[in-house]
Design an enzyme around this catalytic site. Structure first.
Site, PDB file in Angstrom:
ATOM      1  CG  ASP A 100     -14.605  -0.598   1.104  1.00  0.00           C
ATOM      2  OD1 ASP A 100     -14.754  -1.644   0.444  1.00  0.00           O
ATOM      3  OD2 ASP A 100     -13.872  -0.527   2.110  1.00  0.00           O
ATOM      4  CG  HIS A 157     -12.294   1.675   5.283  1.00  0.00           C
ATOM      5  ND1 HIS A 157     -11.451   0.808   4.634  1.00  0.00           N
ATOM      6  CD2 HIS A 157     -11.760   1.843   6.529  1.00  0.00           C
ATOM      7  CE1 HIS A 157     -10.450   0.467   5.436  1.00  0.00           C
ATOM      8  NE2 HIS A 157     -10.609   1.082   6.591  1.00  0.00           N
ATOM      9  CB  SER A 173      -0.925   0.008   1.226  1.00  0.00           C
ATOM     10  OG  SER A 173      -1.869  -1.044   1.124  1.00  0.00           O
TER      11      SER A 173
END
Length: 635
Positions: free
Chosen positions: A352, A373, A328
């Site tokens: 999401d 999220h 990430s």
């Protein structure tokens, strides 16, 4: 009746015989005298120059004078590579009557082990230019020198010579960055300038020592000496002084380099720190390290085999050759690429649910937070490291545009200016896959690249460089290790520097930096524990690189895996945000989440450089990581 005296003696006949014999004797003497005189004339007159030269060579000898190798300093003038006096044992094969007998005597005098004796004989027979000394043994002790001196009359062609030997005070910590010198081998003898390297036994093998060999070595000199019949020097007749190598000042800060090594605390990994505006590498550590001084004098077989067979690969330079999925840590770069390509806007949001699906595909590509999220915009996607946002972004961009945008940051190419042995790692593309596997590129592979997984591989130096370019708002400066060669500074702007990255709106940089700052200071930031007590503004991004792929419904559980199958921990950062003075990339192999096991190391490096305070020791860092429960595995 004949007179009896006539039959017993004939004076006339005897006289004739005497005259013949006398003539032959005189003739023989004249012929031999003529031959001798002719030979003397030939030797003294006709061959005068030839034998005069040979006689002079027996009396006068030309000896090479190796140059003094240049010293290496850190940015503050601390000595990193020096030369210390030592005694070497050398052999000139052309002056040895019987090589095997001489070697047998040396082995007996020096009390060599079987392994040492084998290496001794290999070096003695190594191809060498005529009348050039071959190095048999370095760093002789007083007992060995005394024994050789006493037996010198039995060892023609063997010399004990005083020379300067390379020595690295911080060999473990600097081994990979500086490299080391070693004995010149048979292949190198064929390519080296015989005049410049006359009498030289060592050459740079790796690192800075190898890259700047021409600068550090210098130029060999010569001296004419008069010797006696046994070859002992009586007096010096003339000398051409050698030209010493130039000293080299590095950009590395020894204290910061030492801190980085201590922070890794024996774990496998790498830390690279550099100044974004100039490209100066402040620290470049690969752990574990090794004692580079062993290679200067010639490492023994057992020790070298131990290093080669060590499962932790101490000889492998992870900083420039280690290839890891970036995880990430690449999300800020992808966010900026999405803005440049017009695929997203800073305020665009997605919902999401915890996964992403390609059109007409039942497979779910999961977020690290399995329940998702919720509503996520660009800044929040960076702060919480949302995978679903970047699956969507990568799919919309496609691998071609993604490859081009990431290549602009230096991924998939060698980025250093004077870094010997650097790997370009891999920025995948559809052309690369076709050439490598003879297969087409699949959409699912683009999603993996979108979260820094799949085929994508980076080196720690690449990640630190890309972070510096990001901190510079697109301005490229190649990383470099040398700041000054002799009295001449190395220019910041180098001719092969890649083009700067230009974006339509400067505000885009601010929005990306805002998301990165929230990683450390936001209430949802993946590394918010690391950001506690920050005395400056810092932008960062954590990452977790999978060592192997999980099935669609599998969950990652580090406790159930062998240690070397666990995820790698990564973190990249720069600070202070408004005027970046340091960019850091940290990779700790098989440590787990980057927020937990790498972010603290980047924070400690930045604190040490920006605040000039004594950094916490390894025990304090370990305690902080053990107490950090702010994230779960995967980010």
């Amino acid at each position: 009746m004949r007179d009896r005296r006539d039959t017993l003696k004939n004076p006339e006949q005897e006289l004739r015989i005497f005259r013949v014999r006398a003539f032959l004797a005189v003739l023989t003497i004249l012929i031999l005298s003529g031959l001798l005189s002719g030979r003397l004339v030939y030797l003294q007159v006709v061959q005068h120059e030839v034998y005069s030269t040979r006689s002079e060579k027996n009396r006068v000898r030309v000896e090479p004078l190796p140059p003094t190798r240049g010293l290496i300093y850190d940015r503050n003038g601390v000595l990193l590579a020096e030369n210390r006096p030592t005694y070497n044992l050398t052999l000139i094969r052309e002056r040895v009557d019987n090589l095997d007998t001489t070697l047998d005597r040396l082995e007996e005098l020096l009390n060599l082990s079987p392994e040492e004796a084998e290496g001794f004989r290999i070096r003695a027979r190594q191809p060498q230019r005529p009348f050039q000394p071959a190095l048999l043994m370095s760093d002789l002790d007083e007992t060995q020198i005394a024994g050789l001196a006493i037996n010198r009359h039995r060892l023609p062609g063997i010399e004990v010579e005083a020379q300067l030997l390379r020595y690295y005070p911080d060999s473990q910590i600097m081994a990979h960055a500086i490299g080391y010198v070693g004995r010149i081998n048979a292949e190198e003898v064929k390519t080296l300038d015989p005049g410049r390297y006359a009498g030289t036994h060592f050459i740079g093998k790796t690192g800075v020592e190898r890259f700047y060999e021409d600068v550090l070595h210098g130029q060999a000199g010569l001296r004419q000496v008069e010797t006696n019949a046994r070859g002992r020097v009586l007096r010096e007749l003339g000398r051409t002084h050698p030209v010493p190598g130039q000293n080299l000042t590095l950009t590395i800060d020894r204290e910061l380099q030492n801190l980085a090594y201590e922070l890794l605390d024996g774990r496998r990994g790498s830390i690279v720190a550099l100044v974004p505006g100039t490209g100066e590498i402040l620290a470049m550590v690969s752990a574990p390290g090794f004692d580079s001084n062993q290679f200067v004098t010639g490492i023994d077989f057992a020790s070298y085999r131990e290093l080669q067979e060590n499962i932790d690969l101490p000889l492998f330079n992870r900083a420039i050759r280690g290839q890891y999925p970036p995880g990430s840590t690449i999300k800020p770069f992808l966010a900026l690429a999405g803005l440049v390509e017009g695929v997203i806007t800073p305020d665009r949001t997605i919902n999401d649910p915890g996964f992403y699906q390609l059109p007409n595909d039942s497979r779910r590509y999961r977020n690290w937070l399995r329940w998702g999220h919720g509503r996520v915009d660009m800044e929040r996607s960076i702060a919480v490291s949302n995978n679903t946002y970047y699956y969507s972004l990568a799919h919309e961009m496609g691998i071609d545009r993604l490859h081009d945008q990431m290549s602009a940051f230096g991924f998939g190419q060698r980025v250093g200016h004077d870094i010997f042995g650097e790997s370009g790692a891999l920025m995948p593309s559809r052309d690369w896959k076709r050439a490598r596997f003879n297969q087409p590129w699949y959409p699912g592979e683009t999603l993996s690249v979108g979260i820094g997984q799949g085929y994508w591989q980076v080196t720690p130096l690449q990640l630190a460089t890309a972070t510096a370019v990001l901190a510079n708002r697109g301005q490229w400066v190649r990383p470099r290790l040398a700041s000054q060669i002799g009295d001449n500074p190395v220019p910041v702007e180098l001719p092969d520097t890649p083009r700067d990255i230009v974006v339509q709106s400067d505000a885009w940089w601010d929005r990306v930096f805002s998301g990165m700052e929230k990683v450390l200071t936001g209430h949802e930031g993946t590394a918010r524990r690391t950001g506690v007590g920050l005395q400056y503004r810092m932008a960062g991004k954590s990452g977790t690189a999978q060592v192997f792929s999980l099935g669609q419904d599998q969950r990652y559980n580090a406790e159930e895996l062998a240690e070397r199958l666990r995820d790698h921990a990564l973190f990249m950062a720069f600070a202070p945000l408004e005027d970046p003075q340091i960019a850091v990339a940290v990779i700790v192999e098989n440590a787990g989440g980057g927020s937990t096991h790498a972010a603290h190391l980047a924070r400690a490096m930045s604190d040490a450089w920006l605040l000039e305070e004594e950094a916490p020791d390894a025990d304090e860092i370990r305690e902080a990581m053990e107490n950090d429960n702010s994230t779960v595995a995967g980010n």
